[in-house]
Design a protein around this motif. Sequence first.
Motif, short mmCIF file in Angstrom:
data_model
loop_
_atom_site.label_atom_id
_atom_site.label_comp_id
_atom_site.label_asym_id
_atom_site.label_seq_id
_atom_site.Cartn_x
_atom_site.Cartn_y
_atom_site.Cartn_z
N VAL A 48 0.84 -1.18 0.00
CA VAL A 48 0.00 0.00 0.00
C VAL A 48 0.88 1.24 0.00
O VAL A 48 1.86 1.30 0.75
CB VAL A 48 -0.92 0.01 1.25
N SER A 49 0.55 2.23 -0.84
CA SER A 49 1.35 3.45 -0.84
C SER A 49 0.47 4.67 -1.06
O SER A 49 -0.64 4.58 -1.57
CB SER A 49 2.45 3.40 -1.90
N ARG A 50 1.00 5.80 -0.64
CA ARG A 50 0.33 7.07 -0.85
C ARG A 50 0.73 7.60 -2.22
O ARG A 50 1.67 7.13 -2.84
CB ARG A 50 0.73 8.05 0.26
N ARG A 51 0.01 8.61 -2.64
CA ARG A 51 0.25 9.25 -3.95
C ARG A 51 1.74 9.53 -4.14
O ARG A 51 2.41 9.94 -3.21
CB ARG A 51 -0.55 10.54 -4.03
N ASN A 52 2.24 9.28 -5.33
CA ASN A 52 3.65 9.47 -5.69
C ASN A 52 4.60 8.59 -4.87
O ASN A 52 5.78 8.88 -4.75
CB ASN A 52 4.07 10.93 -5.56
N ALA A 53 4.08 7.51 -4.29
CA ALA A 53 4.86 6.56 -3.50
C ALA A 53 5.65 7.26 -2.39
O ALA A 53 6.78 6.89 -2.09
CB ALA A 53 5.78 5.74 -4.40
N LEU A 54 5.05 8.28 -1.78
CA LEU A 54 5.73 8.98 -0.69
C LEU A 54 5.95 8.06 0.50
O LEU A 54 6.95 8.18 1.20
CB LEU A 54 4.93 10.21 -0.26
N THR A 55 5.03 7.18 0.75
CA THR A 55 5.19 6.16 1.79
C THR A 55 4.65 4.86 1.26
O THR A 55 3.75 4.84 0.42
CB THR A 55 4.40 6.52 3.07
N THR A 56 5.21 3.77 1.73
CA THR A 56 4.73 2.45 1.35
C THR A 56 4.73 1.57 2.60
O THR A 56 5.57 1.74 3.47
CB THR A 56 5.62 1.81 0.27
N THR A 76 1.41 -4.38 10.12
CA THR A 76 1.86 -3.53 9.02
C THR A 76 3.29 -3.11 9.29
O THR A 76 3.68 -2.93 10.45
CB THR A 76 0.95 -2.30 8.85
N VAL A 77 4.08 -3.02 8.24
CA VAL A 77 5.47 -2.60 8.33
C VAL A 77 5.67 -1.41 7.40
O VAL A 77 5.37 -1.49 6.22
CB VAL A 77 6.43 -3.74 7.92
N ARG A 78 6.15 -0.32 7.98
CA ARG A 78 6.46 0.85 7.15
C ARG A 78 7.81 0.67 6.50
O ARG A 78 8.76 0.21 7.13
CB ARG A 78 6.48 2.13 8.01
N THR A 79 7.92 1.03 5.25
CA THR A 79 9.18 0.89 4.53
C THR A 79 9.96 2.20 4.65
O THR A 79 9.97 3.03 3.76
CB THR A 79 8.94 0.56 3.05
N VAL A 80 10.62 2.34 5.81
CA VAL A 80 11.45 3.52 6.08
C VAL A 80 12.77 3.06 6.67
O VAL A 80 12.89 1.94 7.13
CB VAL A 80 10.75 4.51 7.06
N ARG A 81 13.72 3.97 6.69
CA ARG A 81 15.01 3.65 7.30
C ARG A 81 14.83 3.39 8.79
O ARG A 81 13.95 3.95 9.43
CB ARG A 81 15.98 4.82 7.11
N GLU A 82 15.72 2.57 9.33
CA GLU A 82 15.68 2.28 10.76
C GLU A 82 15.95 3.55 11.57
O GLU A 82 16.80 4.36 11.20
CB GLU A 82 16.72 1.22 11.11
N SER A 83 15.20 3.70 12.64
CA SER A 83 15.36 4.87 13.51
C SER A 83 15.01 4.47 14.93
O SER A 83 14.10 3.67 15.16
CB SER A 83 14.42 5.98 13.04
N ARG A 88 8.55 0.84 13.30
CA ARG A 88 8.24 0.58 11.90
C ARG A 88 7.20 -0.51 11.73
O ARG A 88 6.77 -0.78 10.62
CB ARG A 88 9.50 0.19 11.14
N VAL A 89 6.80 -1.17 12.81
CA VAL A 89 5.87 -2.27 12.71
C VAL A 89 4.79 -2.12 13.79
O VAL A 89 5.08 -1.65 14.89
CB VAL A 89 6.60 -3.63 12.83
#
Length: 134
Positions: A48-56, A76-83, A88-89
């Motif tokens: 699942v992603s937002r418009r222009n693949a800003l988040t997935t 759900t797992v967000r596809t972002v860098r580890e922080s 992220r989950v």
Amino acid sequence: MYRKDGATFLRGFEAKEAVAQQGLSGSPKSREFRGLLMAQEGGIAGLVSRRNALTTSFNFLAQVPSFQNNYWVGYTVRTVRESTAGSRVARLVYEYLGRDGAKVRRAARQSGFCSANDLVAYERTQLRVGEPFY
């Protein structure tokens, strides 16, 4: 969710509060997300992603026993860098509302952030609020 040419898709909108926290407009265009669902053993998976693949995000859901057989539970797992600043989950619960347009619109108008106490007991149990996700 809908089917087209043998594939299953979804379309929805982020909660207005979620986009406001990021300083974004609450317009439907900025809140919209779309995705593709795929059958998995024991459940379904979605990208699942937002418009222009800003988040997935990657989502997995499996049906769980309930009186109306209408709940799907997973994560759900967000596809972002580890922080270290955020998770992220997260667990999630979907309730199938059926094809009653009035019921669906009523639920949409009531959507947004809520506390665990605002959920029905069954949903709180499935989300295991306060328990770590492994």
